[in-house]
Design a protein around this motif. Structure first.
Motif, PDB file in Angstrom:
ATOM      1  N   TYR A   7       0.868  -1.180   0.000  1.00 32.17           N
ATOM      2  CA  TYR A   7       0.000   0.000   0.000  1.00 32.17           C
ATOM      3  C   TYR A   7       0.900   1.223   0.000  1.00 32.17           C
ATOM      4  O   TYR A   7       1.663   1.445   0.952  1.00 32.17           O
ATOM      5  N   ALA A   8       0.878   1.991  -1.060  1.00 32.53           N
ATOM      6  CA  ALA A   8       1.764   3.150  -1.187  1.00 32.53           C
ATOM      7  C   ALA A   8       0.962   4.300  -1.783  1.00 32.53           C
ATOM      8  O   ALA A   8       1.107   4.639  -2.945  1.00 32.53           O
ATOM      9  N   PRO A   9       0.066   4.860  -0.959  1.00 36.00           N
ATOM     10  CA  PRO A   9      -0.904   5.801  -1.513  1.00 36.00           C
ATOM     11  C   PRO A   9      -0.405   7.235  -1.688  1.00 36.00           C
ATOM     12  O   PRO A   9      -1.164   8.081  -2.155  1.00 36.00           O
ATOM     13  N   THR A  10       0.848   7.521  -1.329  1.00 37.25           N
ATOM     14  CA  THR A  10       1.361   8.886  -1.485  1.00 37.25           C
ATOM     15  C   THR A  10       1.390   9.284  -2.963  1.00 37.25           C
ATOM     16  O   THR A  10       1.790   8.486  -3.807  1.00 37.25           O
ATOM     17  N   MET A  11       0.985  10.512  -3.254  1.00 37.49           N
ATOM     18  CA  MET A  11       1.085  11.019  -4.625  1.00 37.49           C
ATOM     19  C   MET A  11       2.470  11.633  -4.823  1.00 37.49           C
ATOM     20  O   MET A  11       2.841  12.568  -4.109  1.00 37.49           O
ATOM     21  N   PHE A  12       3.221  11.113  -5.784  1.00 36.32           N
ATOM     22  CA  PHE A  12       4.563  11.619  -6.057  1.00 36.32           C
ATOM     23  C   PHE A  12       4.544  12.543  -7.266  1.00 36.32           C
ATOM     24  O   PHE A  12       4.075  12.152  -8.332  1.00 36.32           O
ATOM     25  N   ASP A 168       0.131   3.201   8.389  1.00 37.12           N
ATOM     26  CA  ASP A 168      -0.211   3.888   7.141  1.00 37.12           C
ATOM     27  C   ASP A 168      -0.679   5.317   7.371  1.00 37.12           C
ATOM     28  O   ASP A 168      -0.637   6.154   6.472  1.00 37.12           O
TER      29      ASP A 168
ATOM     30  N   PHE B   6       3.342  10.237 -10.127  1.00 36.43           N
ATOM     31  CA  PHE B   6       3.137   8.802  -9.917  1.00 36.43           C
ATOM     32  C   PHE B   6       2.187   8.637  -8.743  1.00 36.43           C
ATOM     33  O   PHE B   6       2.477   9.071  -7.637  1.00 36.43           O
ATOM     34  N   TYR B   7       1.064   8.009  -9.026  1.00 35.76           N
ATOM     35  CA  TYR B   7       0.032   7.899  -7.997  1.00 35.76           C
ATOM     36  C   TYR B   7      -0.596   6.528  -8.157  1.00 35.76           C
ATOM     37  O   TYR B   7      -1.211   6.232  -9.181  1.00 35.76           O
ATOM     38  N   ALA B   8      -0.397   5.680  -7.175  1.00 34.24           N
ATOM     39  CA  ALA B   8      -0.898   4.302  -7.250  1.00 34.24           C
ATOM     40  C   ALA B   8      -1.485   3.932  -5.902  1.00 34.24           C
ATOM     41  O   ALA B   8      -0.904   3.176  -5.139  1.00 34.24           O
ATOM     42  N   PRO B   9      -2.647   4.521  -5.591  1.00 26.92           N
ATOM     43  CA  PRO B   9      -3.174   4.401  -4.231  1.00 26.92           C
ATOM     44  C   PRO B   9      -3.923   3.104  -3.924  1.00 26.92           C
ATOM     45  O   PRO B   9      -4.371   2.936  -2.798  1.00 26.92           O
TER      46      PRO B   9
END
Lengths: 393, 393
Positions: A7-12, A168, B6-9
């Motif tokens: 789970y990596a919901p941060t917007m980069f 999280d 890059f956004y993969a929530p």
């Protein structure tokens, strides 16, 4: 492969000049009143502070600031930030800086939503249930804290460098990564960052879990990129491309893309935390000392894995008859690589002394779940001492 | 490297038996009344349907079902699902299946929140602003739709296979990936899935953007894994590990980890969509026919990139004097690889006929922004025809 949740919901938001979007992103994530957390003058020199504050103003956001975060962030400034949030009612935190600033902002975020002492979360006396949203403008490629669920603070009472339990809830909402901002870093910080990123991958790569072919290859892709990009970044500080590679590698090395489905190690990090606490050395510098010593100590447990490391990452020729030779050659090349970046080689190089080893072990013992640690090989006080002694040879 | 976001929530829950967490995850994302969307009987045979419905019951959720989604999902069932949601007031959609089921659920999700015809979003007449949350229980490694912001539906009026405009709103909230569920797939579906995943990476790997070293290596890590795992999965259908590699590769191949900061191609996909629309072939089978033909046509534009592909992915020996030889050898080995999986080689193998080429081009022309397409090389009708002709040779 083991079962896992990723789970990596941060917007980069990545690229040249993207910090100009800070205000717009705070709005996107429903912030209205911002506390801007940063360290010292470097963000004023490289233009990041001006770009970020202009962008907050342009978005019509109210904001104030908290400066003075130092490397190996300390509890004092966290208490100060929590006070400031309680008095002024900020609803969004911007961390403008590296891992120390981000971790400080994270700790202020959950500390301000809790009536007691924020350190209770570190000792296990309380559990994080709520936090203020954090956005990041990253100025150094290294920590990976910009996307992570963890946070490390040094409690000044007792000089305890501890991590809070992972959750999280404390992952940043967004992280702006502008490689250009890292061009003005001193060479030593660029090198420390590269060592830190490399170590973040090694902690995942050296695993006892079988059948993790895909993440093995992803780890190797990242390590090769660092071995290629870090010397370039040092030789040509203004070049964009190696900075971009390092910065994106720093994120991927720590968002767990490379760590899913496998037991991870983290022994080198645990030992290094004691070095930072005792000698206030940079985290990356401490890792450059500990990681090769750790490898030297543990490689006989699985020489084939270390032979693969040497072959795939450092292009060693595989000795199929004596893979342990290839394993040792890989470790040697890692030392050569770290040295070529100007990183310290031995415990003494960061001001460390073998006389302190018993105290460091005692210190480690005081932590909740202090011993044993390490997923690749279980470490008790004896193993920790052995690696520290190897790091001084 | 170009600037990017890059956004993969999506939350990925991966591993043996994890579909038993479906109900719990719906609750976590605030669902209360679920429409369960699936295809045919395979999910009843492999136990997935029983596990998912038991888990919904255990979580105390109300649910009903919509079955009968077919490969290359059609508009009819989307209209039916929208009707069902409007009548019954579902607030959560579970897609139990592969790409076709997921895309159908996505289209039902935004179609049900809109008063007009859901096809308006595909023609550009309306913009997606709201959608119902979708959770996925994946039963085939391939499409990548479980984490993606896109959705492809065939409109039965006019036989138009079109994608909706990409939007973060339609990314699934969670996706459960249990490799065990893919063990019972027919060999042809396993092979089609592998070709589809491989193509998803190629569409990103073959880019004109310079200085994307890290994503190049990530792409290669994924492609090598597929080349290794797909034959294993076919030879030992019940083995967990190759299934796990393929399934996780399918996710990473399409969540854009491998595509950031670079112009992507997608010409092969665009051409293949016409094959699926005309011959109702499996997407992966169509790609196995088109991708090598596309490579053969475009490699002279950048032989070094194709030489790298051959060397890094298929272990070709690099011919430094004549890199175009290595490039061609890489393409040849891709054909051998696809053939070894039992995939079709030529247009004729999927029932295609050269006589239909003008109609396919005409069909393509009717799409909004039909021509030109392709990021590695711009494709007009002439290039599209050339590749289709090569695919028949």
């Amino acid at each position: 492969m083991e079962n896992f949740t990723f789970y990596a919901p941060t917007m980069f938001v990545f690229g040249d000049g993207e910090e100009q979007k800070t205000g717009e992103l705070v709005r996107h994530f429903n912030g209205t009143k911002v506390l801007l957390v940063y360290g010292g003058g470097s963000v004023k020199k490289n233009g990041a502070y001006d770009a970020v504050t202009a962008s907050l103003d342009a978005a019509g956001l109210a904001w104030e600031e908290l400066s003075g975060v130092q490397a190996n962030p300390r509890s004092g400034i966290v208490y100060k930030g929590i006070e400031q949030v309680r008095e002024e009612g900020f609803d969004f935190l911007i961390a403008l800086g590296g891992g120390s600033v981000i971790d400080t902002a994270k700790a202020i975020g959950f500390g301000a939503c809790y009536d007691g002492d924020f350190w209770d979360f570190f000792t296990g006396r309380a559990k994080i249930k709520k936090t203020l949203p954090v956005g990041v403008v990253l100025t150094i490629a290294a920590a990976g804290s910009e996307g992570s669920d963890s946070c490390v603070i040094t409690q000044e009472r007792g000089n305890l460098k501890w991590g809070c339990p992972k959750t999280d809830l404390i992952r940043p909402k967004f992280a702006i990564l502008d490689p250009r901002l890292t061009c003005t870093l001193p060479a030593s910080q660029t090198a420390n960052g590269a060592a830190d990123i490399f170590a973040h991958i090694c902690e995942r790569y050296f695993s006892p879990t079988p059948d993790v072919a895909l993440t093995d290859r992803l780890c190797e892709a990242l390590m090769k990129t660092i071995v290629d990009a870090a010397p370039e970044a040092l030789a040509h500080p203004d070049a964009y491309s190696p900075r971009a590679d390092l910065m994106w590698a720093g994120m991927l090395a720590h968002n767990n893309s490379c760590g899913v489905g496998r037991v991870q190690d983290w022994a080198s990090h645990q030992i290094e935390h004691e070095l930072s606490a005792f000698y206030d050395c940079a985290h990356g510098a401490g890792l450059a000392v500990i990681l090769p010593a750790w490898m030297e100590y543990v490689y006989p447990k699985d020489p084939m894995r270390f032979a693969r490391f040497g072959t795939e990452v450092f292009g060693c020729e595989m000795d199929y008859a004596r893979p342990e030779r290839t394993a040792r050659e890989g470790i040697r090349r890692l030392r050569v690589f770290f040295k070529s970046l100007g990183l310290p080689e031995k415990l003494q190089d960061i001001g460390g002394r073998l006389e302190d080893v018993p105290d460091m072990i005692e210190h480690r013992r005081e932590k909740p779940n202090g011993f044993p640690f390490g997923g690749f090989m279980k470490f008790g006080p004896e193993e920790m001492e052995a690696v520290l002694r190897l790091s001084a040879e």
